[in-house]
Write a protein that holds these residues in place. Structure first.
Motif, short mmCIF file in Angstrom:
data_model
loop_
_atom_site.label_atom_id
_atom_site.label_comp_id
_atom_site.label_asym_id
_atom_site.label_seq_id
_atom_site.Cartn_x
_atom_site.Cartn_y
_atom_site.Cartn_z
N ASP A 14 -0.47 -29.29 23.43
CA ASP A 14 -1.79 -29.92 23.39
C ASP A 14 -2.57 -29.79 24.70
O ASP A 14 -3.75 -30.13 24.76
CB ASP A 14 -1.68 -31.40 23.01
CG ASP A 14 -0.88 -32.22 24.01
OD1 ASP A 14 -0.50 -31.68 25.06
OD2 ASP A 14 -0.63 -33.42 23.74
N GLN A 19 -5.77 -27.72 24.54
CA GLN A 19 -6.79 -28.42 23.77
C GLN A 19 -7.43 -29.52 24.61
O GLN A 19 -8.65 -29.73 24.58
CB GLN A 19 -6.18 -28.98 22.49
CG GLN A 19 -5.69 -27.89 21.55
CD GLN A 19 -4.97 -28.43 20.32
OE1 GLN A 19 -4.79 -29.64 20.17
NE2 GLN A 19 -4.55 -27.53 19.45
N LYS A 20 -6.62 -30.23 25.38
CA LYS A 20 -7.15 -31.26 26.28
C LYS A 20 -8.09 -30.64 27.32
O LYS A 20 -9.15 -31.18 27.61
CB LYS A 20 -6.00 -31.97 27.00
CG LYS A 20 -5.18 -32.92 26.15
CD LYS A 20 -4.11 -33.59 27.00
CE LYS A 20 -3.26 -34.53 26.18
NZ LYS A 20 -2.20 -35.16 27.00
N ARG A 77 -3.49 -34.49 14.64
CA ARG A 77 -3.68 -34.10 16.03
C ARG A 77 -4.92 -34.78 16.62
O ARG A 77 -4.92 -35.16 17.80
CB ARG A 77 -3.78 -32.58 16.15
CG ARG A 77 -4.09 -32.03 17.55
CD ARG A 77 -3.19 -32.57 18.65
NE ARG A 77 -1.82 -32.21 18.54
CZ ARG A 77 -1.24 -31.17 19.14
NH1 ARG A 77 -1.97 -30.35 19.87
NH2 ARG A 77 0.05 -30.97 19.01
N MET A 112 -4.97 -37.11 20.00
CA MET A 112 -5.83 -36.89 21.15
C MET A 112 -6.68 -38.12 21.47
O MET A 112 -6.92 -38.45 22.64
CB MET A 112 -6.76 -35.69 20.88
CG MET A 112 -6.04 -34.35 20.92
SD MET A 112 -5.45 -33.96 22.59
CE MET A 112 -5.08 -32.23 22.40
N ALA A 115 -8.22 -38.42 25.25
CA ALA A 115 -8.70 -37.07 25.57
C ALA A 115 -10.03 -36.78 24.90
O ALA A 115 -10.68 -35.77 25.22
CB ALA A 115 -7.66 -36.04 25.14
#
Length: 397
Positions: A113, A116-117, A133, A137, A142
């Motif tokens: 992840d 993506q963050k 997901r 997050m 995030a």
């Protein structure tokens, strides 16, 4: 009607033309003007009729002149049921927005992840995500939802079938009340309609009948005993030398076994299922789309989410339990006005599922016997008036 009559700006029209689109499909023609007016919508159309562009294009039109998005914020959220579909939809977003200064991201589980963050730190205009997901997050702070302007539920029927209703409700509760809501689905079940009532406000409803933009797919089935399927498939592959084929099978174990059997006969194929890592699955899809992989043996995980130009053949090695799953499977071919072919192997044990499928289609599927593979157990004659003696069981996932 050309796309230029739908109120889309020049950069979007240019991207559409570069994708080879000449005129909108029925769902696009009806949905885009309504969405461009900022109205909520619930739309139903079968797989392969252009639903993705129906909501992506007006979202781009809405956001094209928006100021730079803030850190950890998003403006449009598109929820999808599977990783494969999230990747595919985000790829479409990038294709259609190539001449706009907008950013997009596909967010899904099964991978690290951290990238993506990192992408969220700068902010993202359009986020395509799977529910699990996305909530993860959000829990990690995030992402913030306070600037979401548009929510899309894509393949809503599939998300409900997969048990995402609780996650969807959690996400919706965290979004701003003032937003536009778009719900797209292949079918409008009671559950989908109930979900729509809880999320949409004064929504316009669009249903595209199957005869409108119906994919041009030549469907036929081969009666065959289960223990002869592998040999039959090998013979057909060697005989026809199909340039590519997507082969659907019910289980992960079955996919691995079939790939092994084909390999022993000198036929190269790859298995695609949820048991393989996300990185491998992404590479297999990339190779298949690029034409580097000839045969892909997949469980139902690929029924929605694979969008391959000019994929001519879909083969149901195992017939699905659910009629809608059959429609979504064969919808991987015959897309965007192209023609395609769908072959199904059917044994005596599949008769009940076959009846459901033919009732769903409203037509009897042509049967072709292959010499040397005539089934020992005869399959009853099709009957569109057939009625089950007990409810249909839920299909395996």
């Amino acid at each position: 009607m050309p796309f230029s009559k739908l109120g889309l700006s020049a950069p979007i029209l240019q991207a559409i033309a570069e994708q080879g689109y000449t005129k909108p499909t029925a769902i696009q023609e009806k949905a885009i003007p309504i969405i461009c007016k900022g109205k909520d919508i619930i739309a139903a159309a079968e797989t392969g009729t252009g639903k993705t562009a129906s909501f992506v294009l007006p979202i781009l039109q809405h956001l094209k002149d928006a100021p730079e998005v803030r850190a950890k914020r998003i403006r449009a959220l598109i929820l999808t049921p599977t990783r494969e579909l999230a990747i595919q939809v985000e790829a479409n977003v990038r294709d259609y927005s190539k001449h706009l200064n907008l950013t997009s991201l596909a967010m899904y589980g099964g991978v690290d992840d951290e990238p993506q963050k990192a992408a969220l730190i700068a902010g993202v205009d359009i986020l395509v995500a799977t529910p699990g997901r996305l909530l993860d997050m959000y829990t990690q702070r995030a992402i913030h939802f306070d600037e979401v302007e548009i929510l899309v539920l894509d393949e809503a029927d599939r998300m409900l079938d997969m048990g995402f209703i609780a996650d969807i409700n959690k996400i919706v509760e965290k979004l701003p009340e003032q937003r536009q809501n778009l719900l797209f689905s292949a079918t409008i079940s009671k559950q989908v309609r109930f979900l729509a009532k809880t999320i949409l406000e004064n929504a316009s409803e669009i249903t595209i009948k199957s005869k409108e933009d119906k994919p041009k797919i030549n469907q036929w089935l081969i009666p065959v005993d289960k223990d002869q399927k592998s040999a039959l498939l090998s013979q057909l592959m060697l005989q026809h030398q199909w340039p590519q084929a997507l082969i659907f099978i019910e289980t992960k174990r079955g996919a691995a076994k079939l790939v092994s059997q084909l390999e022993k006969r000198g036929i190269k194929a790859e298995a695609f299922h949820s048991g393989r890592s996300q990185a491998i699955r992404e590479q297999l899809l990339a190779d298949f789309k690029a034409g580097k992989l000839q045969y892909l043996v997949s469980t139902g995980v690929a029924a929605r989410g694979i969008d391959i130009d000019n994929l001519y053949l879909v083969l149901n090695y195992d017939l699905p339990d659910q009629a809608d799953d059959y429609v979504h499977r064969i919808g991987r071919t015959g897309r965007a006005g192209a023609s395609g072919e769908a072959i199904s192997f059917v044994s005596r044990d599949d008769f009940r599922s076959l009846c459901y499928i033919e009732k769903r289609l409203g037509e009897v599927i042509l049967r072709k016997n292959i010499e040397g593979f005539e089934p020992r157990a005869e399959i009853p004659k099709s009957d569109l008036n057939w009625k089950p003696t007990k409810p249909q069981a839920k299909g395996r996932r």
